[in-house]
Design a protein around this motif. Structure first.
Motif, PDB file in Angstrom:
ATOM      1  N   TRP A   1     -27.888   6.861  13.240  1.00 49.83           N
ATOM      2  CA  TRP A   1     -27.032   6.479  12.114  1.00 49.83           C
ATOM      3  C   TRP A   1     -27.352   5.086  11.578  1.00 49.83           C
ATOM      4  N   LYS A   2     -27.569   4.122  12.465  1.00 47.65           N
ATOM      5  CA  LYS A   2     -27.775   2.764  11.930  1.00 47.65           C
ATOM      6  C   LYS A   2     -29.186   2.559  11.364  1.00 47.65           C
ATOM      7  N   LEU A   3     -30.181   3.289  11.899  1.00 48.15           N
ATOM      8  CA  LEU A   3     -31.548   3.124  11.403  1.00 48.15           C
ATOM      9  C   LEU A   3     -31.902   4.097  10.289  1.00 48.15           C
ATOM     10  N   PHE A   4     -31.414   5.326  10.421  1.00 50.00           N
ATOM     11  CA  PHE A   4     -31.871   6.372   9.488  1.00 50.00           C
ATOM     12  C   PHE A   4     -30.738   7.010   8.693  1.00 50.00           C
ATOM     13  N   GLY A   5     -29.485   6.675   9.030  1.00 52.72           N
ATOM     14  CA  GLY A   5     -28.348   7.276   8.323  1.00 52.72           C
ATOM     15  C   GLY A   5     -28.178   6.626   6.968  1.00 52.72           C
ATOM     16  N   GLY A   6     -27.829   7.390   5.983  1.00 55.43           N
ATOM     17  CA  GLY A   6     -27.742   6.835   4.632  1.00 55.43           C
ATOM     18  C   GLY A   6     -26.319   6.589   4.184  1.00 55.43           C
ATOM     19  N   GLU A   7     -26.211   6.268   2.911  1.00 57.24           N
ATOM     20  CA  GLU A   7     -24.936   6.182   2.196  1.00 57.24           C
ATOM     21  C   GLU A   7     -24.023   5.046   2.616  1.00 57.24           C
ATOM     22  N   ASP A   8     -24.572   4.034   3.297  1.00 59.80           N
ATOM     23  CA  ASP A   8     -23.724   2.873   3.569  1.00 59.80           C
ATOM     24  C   ASP A   8     -23.565   2.014   2.317  1.00 59.80           C
ATOM     25  N   PHE A   9     -24.525   2.124   1.406  1.00 54.16           N
ATOM     26  CA  PHE A   9     -24.524   1.341   0.159  1.00 54.16           C
ATOM     27  C   PHE A   9     -24.379  -0.158   0.409  1.00 54.16           C
ATOM     28  N   GLU A  10     -24.995  -0.602   1.498  1.00 52.89           N
ATOM     29  CA  GLU A  10     -25.137  -2.040   1.736  1.00 52.89           C
ATOM     30  C   GLU A  10     -26.459  -2.478   1.120  1.00 52.89           C
TER      31      GLU A  10
ATOM     32  N   THR B   1     -21.908  -3.633   7.741  1.00 49.05           N
ATOM     33  CA  THR B   1     -22.361  -3.019   8.986  1.00 49.05           C
ATOM     34  C   THR B   1     -23.017  -1.687   8.644  1.00 49.05           C
ATOM     35  N   LEU B   2     -23.962  -1.268   9.473  1.00 47.65           N
ATOM     36  CA  LEU B   2     -24.734  -0.066   9.152  1.00 47.65           C
ATOM     37  C   LEU B   2     -24.340   1.112  10.042  1.00 47.65           C
ATOM     38  N   GLY B   3     -24.533   2.297   9.520  1.00 51.31           N
ATOM     39  CA  GLY B   3     -24.279   3.527  10.288  1.00 51.31           C
ATOM     40  C   GLY B   3     -22.865   4.071  10.150  1.00 51.31           C
ATOM     41  N   ASP B   4     -21.981   3.280   9.508  1.00 48.81           N
ATOM     42  CA  ASP B   4     -20.569   3.670   9.438  1.00 48.81           C
ATOM     43  C   ASP B   4     -20.355   4.974   8.666  1.00 48.81           C
ATOM     44  N   SER B   5     -21.081   5.134   7.564  1.00 49.90           N
ATOM     45  CA  SER B   5     -20.865   6.310   6.725  1.00 49.90           C
ATOM     46  C   SER B   5     -21.204   7.603   7.474  1.00 49.90           C
ATOM     47  N   GLN B   6     -22.322   7.589   8.189  1.00 48.95           N
ATOM     48  CA  GLN B   6     -22.710   8.785   8.947  1.00 48.95           C
ATOM     49  C   GLN B   6     -21.753   9.034  10.103  1.00 48.95           C
ATOM     50  N   ALA B   7     -21.252   7.957  10.712  1.00 47.38           N
ATOM     51  CA  ALA B   7     -20.244   8.108  11.764  1.00 47.38           C
ATOM     52  C   ALA B   7     -18.994   8.768  11.181  1.00 47.38           C
TER      53      ALA B   7
END
Ligand code: ADP
Ligand code: MG
Length: 323
Positions: A252-261, A158-164
């Protein structure tokens, strides 16, 4: 602590990789590979720029620095083998350097990789530079340039989690399931096993999501000379992601980084097999769009986002309406 005693403390007592001939302790490390291509990646982490001690412990910083490099190797389709760590240590960090290395060792053990060298100097600002070495069959390297018109696009996790998670670490408000998001920020899990299990798939273009989905998509679009079309409503998010406001969700989901997916492009005929392999490696995968040919063959690849039926053109930091 002097450099000599630091090296003695962090030196592994044995090495996991059979191809290693000489690790820490000489002027250089030596390993022998015969059949496969060698992939190298490197990343630098600077206190105050990439992390702060308010939101990350030394152990987490070490873990995450290595996770970022592992994610880069996963995005190349390579099996990680070795890493080297060059570090600038300020006096305020003397006590905590070992914890930083413990964090690295914890994830190194998971992926059976070895610390084979580095350099240590004292300086003003904690800086960690990691170089990692992996191997891959030459016909299985997952270059960004391999996407083709007609491909499907998919992402892991899932995306955006790291920035959240970073937001929650800095916020005084309380939210649901905070620990989940915080863990995703402090202990991201690189998709190495999934990438390696895809060996039977002949062609995949991969990019790992370290700078945000839109930025990674643009890199594939440019490298492959294609357009990418992503459906906003298909981008996978955690069920508790909806508690954040719409602007945060989008950012977060479009532009947030560091999810490493991983973001991948491949022929639609591979999709069923990829879903099976994903299941076998406990990796969530979601189809989020497709690849098109360029409208004019001399232009750069673009990323389009479909939001509520409208197609928008995206740049790295935001998007503008098209229709
Ligand atoms: P040299 O002076 O020959 O460069 P060093 O004394 O700097 O050697 O390093 C001795 C050994 O310890 C080498 O194998 C080097 O790669 C390793 N090393 C030094 N610093 C680090 C570090 N921060 N992390 C891991 N290995 C290190
Ligand atoms: Mg040296």
């Amino acid at each position: 602590m002097d450099e000599f005693s630091l090296i003695n403390k962090i030196k592994q007592s044995y090495y996991r990789q059979a191809s290693l001939i000489k690790g820490v302790g000489d002027d250089g490390a030596v390993f022998r590979e015969t059949a496969e291509d060698i992939v190298t990646v490197t990343d630098m982490f600077v206190e105050g720029v990439h992390f702060t001690r308010q939101t990350m412990t030394p152990k987490q910083i070490g873990y995450k620095a290595l996770a970022g490099n592992l994610s880069d190797l996963a995005a190349m389709g390579a099996k990680p083998m070795f890493y080297l760590v060059s570090i600038v240590v300020p006096s305020s960090w003397q006590e905590d350097v070992i914890a930083l290395y413990k964090g690295m060792e914890s994830i190194a053990k998971t992926f059976q990789i070895d610390l084979i060298g580095g350099d240590t100097v004292s300086g003003e600002q904690l800086t960690v530079s990691i170089t990692m070495i992996g191997r891959v069959l030459s016909e299985r390297v997952r270059y960004r340039s391999l996407a083709k018109p007609g491909d499907i696009l998919f992402v892991t996790g899932t995306l955006g989690d790291s920035q959240a998670g970073l937001f929650l670490l800095q916020s005084k408000q309380t939210f649901r399931n905070e620990q989940y998001f915080i863990k995703r920020h402090q202990y991201p899990f690189p998709r190495v096993s999934f990438s390696l299990a895809l060996e039977e798939i002949d062609r995949i273009a991969f990019n790992d999501i370290s700078d945000g989905l839109m930025s990674e998509a643009k890199e594939i679009a440019i490298a492959s000379g294609v357009n990418l079309v992503i459906d906003d409503s298909l981008i996978p998010i955690d069920p508790n992601f909806y508690q954040f406001n719409l602007k945060q969700q989008e950012e977060w989901k479009l532009f947030g980084g560091e999810d490493f997916e991983l973001l991948g492009a491949t022929s639609p005929r591979n999709w069923e097999r990829i879903k099976m392999i994903a299941k076998n490696t406990n990796t969530p995968v979601t189809k989020i769009g497709y690849v098109e040919s360029l409208n004019h063959k001399d232009e750069d690849g673009e990323v389009f986002l479909i939001v509520k039926g409208k197609k928008k053109i995206v740049n790295r930091r935001g998007y503008t309406h098209l229709t």
